[in-house]
Enzyme design. Sequence first.
Site, PDB file in Angstrom:
ATOM      1  N   HIS A  48       0.821  -1.223   0.000  1.00 41.43           N
ATOM      2  CA  HIS A  48       0.000   0.000   0.000  1.00 41.43           C
ATOM      3  C   HIS A  48       0.856   1.274   0.000  1.00 41.43           C
ATOM      4  CE1 HIS A  48      -3.827  -2.128   0.520  1.00 41.43           C
ATOM      5  NE2 HIS A  48      -3.202  -2.896   1.405  1.00 41.43           N
ATOM      6  N   SER A 116      -4.333  -7.555  -1.091  1.00 34.63           N
ATOM      7  CA  SER A 116      -5.115  -6.648  -0.252  1.00 34.63           C
ATOM      8  C   SER A 116      -5.787  -5.606  -1.139  1.00 34.63           C
ATOM      9  CB  SER A 116      -4.216  -5.960   0.787  1.00 34.63           C
ATOM     10  OG  SER A 116      -4.952  -5.052   1.574  1.00 34.63           O
ATOM     11  N   HIS A 139      -7.085   0.739  -5.208  1.00 32.87           N
ATOM     12  CA  HIS A 139      -5.944   0.002  -5.729  1.00 32.87           C
ATOM     13  C   HIS A 139      -5.895  -1.375  -5.071  1.00 32.87           C
ATOM     14  CE1 HIS A 139      -4.270   1.809  -2.013  1.00 32.87           C
ATOM     15  NE2 HIS A 139      -3.508   0.697  -1.984  1.00 32.87           N
TER      16      HIS A 139
END
Length: 605
Positions: A48, A116, A139
């Site tokens: 992330h 994720s 995303h």
Amino acid sequence: MVQAPSVYVCGFVERPDAPPKDACLHLDPLTVKSQLPLKKPLPLTVEHLPDAPVGSVFGLYQSRAGLFSAASITSGDFLSLLDSIYHDCDIAQSQRLPLPREPKVEALHAWLPSLSLASLHPDIPQTTADGGKLSFFDHVSICALGRRRGTTAVYGTDLAWVLKHFSDLEPSIAAQIENDANAAKRESGCPEDHPLPLTKLIAKAIDAGFLRNRVETLRQDRGVANIPAESYLKASDAPDLQKPDKALQSPPPASTDPATMLSGNAGEGATACGGSAAAGQDLISVPRNTFMTLLQTNLDNKPPRQTPLPYAAPLPPFSHQAIATAPSYGPGAGAVAPAGGYFTSPGGYYAGPAGGDPGAFLAMDAHTYHPHPHPPPAYFGLPGLFGPPPPVPPYYGSHLRADYVPAPSRSNKRKRDPEEDEEGGGLFPGEDATLYRKDIAGLSKSVNELQHTLQALRRETLSYGHTGVGYCPQQGPCYTHSGPYGFQPHQSYEVPRYVPHPPPPPTSHQAAQAQPPPPGTQAPEAHCVAESTIPEAGAAGNSGPREDTNPQQPTTEGHHRGKKLVQASASGVAQSKEPTTPKAKSVSAHLKSIFCEELLNKRVA
């Protein structure tokens, strides 16, 4: 110029059959359905990090098992980094199944095995103030461990090979993914490489090392995603960093140094404990003298071992047949023995007048067999029947084995008090001994201690000095008789009683009152004190040649037993008034003389 992706990554990003614990991670099916299909590809990042894009997600697909993601990694710098990581990572090089070597794929499975999805928070409205709409999906990231269960990522250079690992994925969706991948390949141009933030990537890798139960959770995710074993996933193997070569697995040579050499199980235990004994971290060195002193102190502080009391053999059962079938007893009369047999001890036993020769003593061989199952009981009142058997040694347990029985230690032995004068100070060298003073309390204490010592010595003298007189638990029942030739038809006798506990040793005057043997016979050694049950009137009418001339002899069993109870509960003062045997008198006189000398030496001249 179109460049094909080097690595594909696919997997579920949400599974309804494994709902997450956090409410913000739940995805509304209606909202998800309204956002599909994607209008444009989503960024594929690492952990992330916004400044670490490595590829793109060309499709999200709603299947019966959950929301499925398909992406490609196109960053050249990131792929080169994976090659470098593979050569220096043992986990990446480990394989449970023989699969073709894929450095990039194996490094990704070891480093970033999960997916994720970053989506809009449910509490934030999608409509903006200016009337626009926010994108619900932001995303997708490849990470060390996802927060949703079942989000296992599968990497591979062949998209069809990657998709066949997901058995819950419908074939129609798999075909649609392949079509979308080909379309994205044609439409995408040359990817732009961004410099990777290596510092942030290393920091994220360090954080992943402290995730609790990471390997177990990855195994659970793989089971939820229903992925078979033939893959590059590392979650199926526990980390095993210590894999020494075969040459290192051989045991080291034995040490010849006596200070460090361990033998037997001690060496194995030291090796099993991680070699702590070899390293010397858990050991301390103690001098030999100190060790022996500690050992001796430990032995001295242990409580003394209690000596077990001698085992008292049970009394043989009383048989009325021996009395009923016995003939008249007189000189030369024999006895009828029951069936069975026994062996006599060497030296023989006293059997009364045998063959008309008064005072005969029958000597038997050590292995002479006699038809009795047990040694005959000693009927002292009937001298013509049996005599006293040989003394029985103390036995332990049930085996006939004689052991040494030490005498009890004198726990109340008097100790000398420190000599002090009346001022409380000690005597210095050269001072006169006549300055020694002792108060009344000290003298009283010495007198009390001497009294206790005298009582202990008297008990020991009676217990060990007169073992032949008194109650013997190993022998048979005893009878009394008033005539010299044994039992008369009109006389009465008493059946012996078994005593559960041996009574205390008899006093000296009881031993002195034992009846003398019949005239013309040799008296056997006494083993028990006879108890008379014949009244005086019956004794007066007896036809025996000898009369009882001792008026002090007890005539009833209750009187004799009461005397035993008094003896058992007598205090030290009562014992000092009882008559003693000449041997006890000599010991008492000797002790009194010692006591007087002790007092004379301590008194003031």
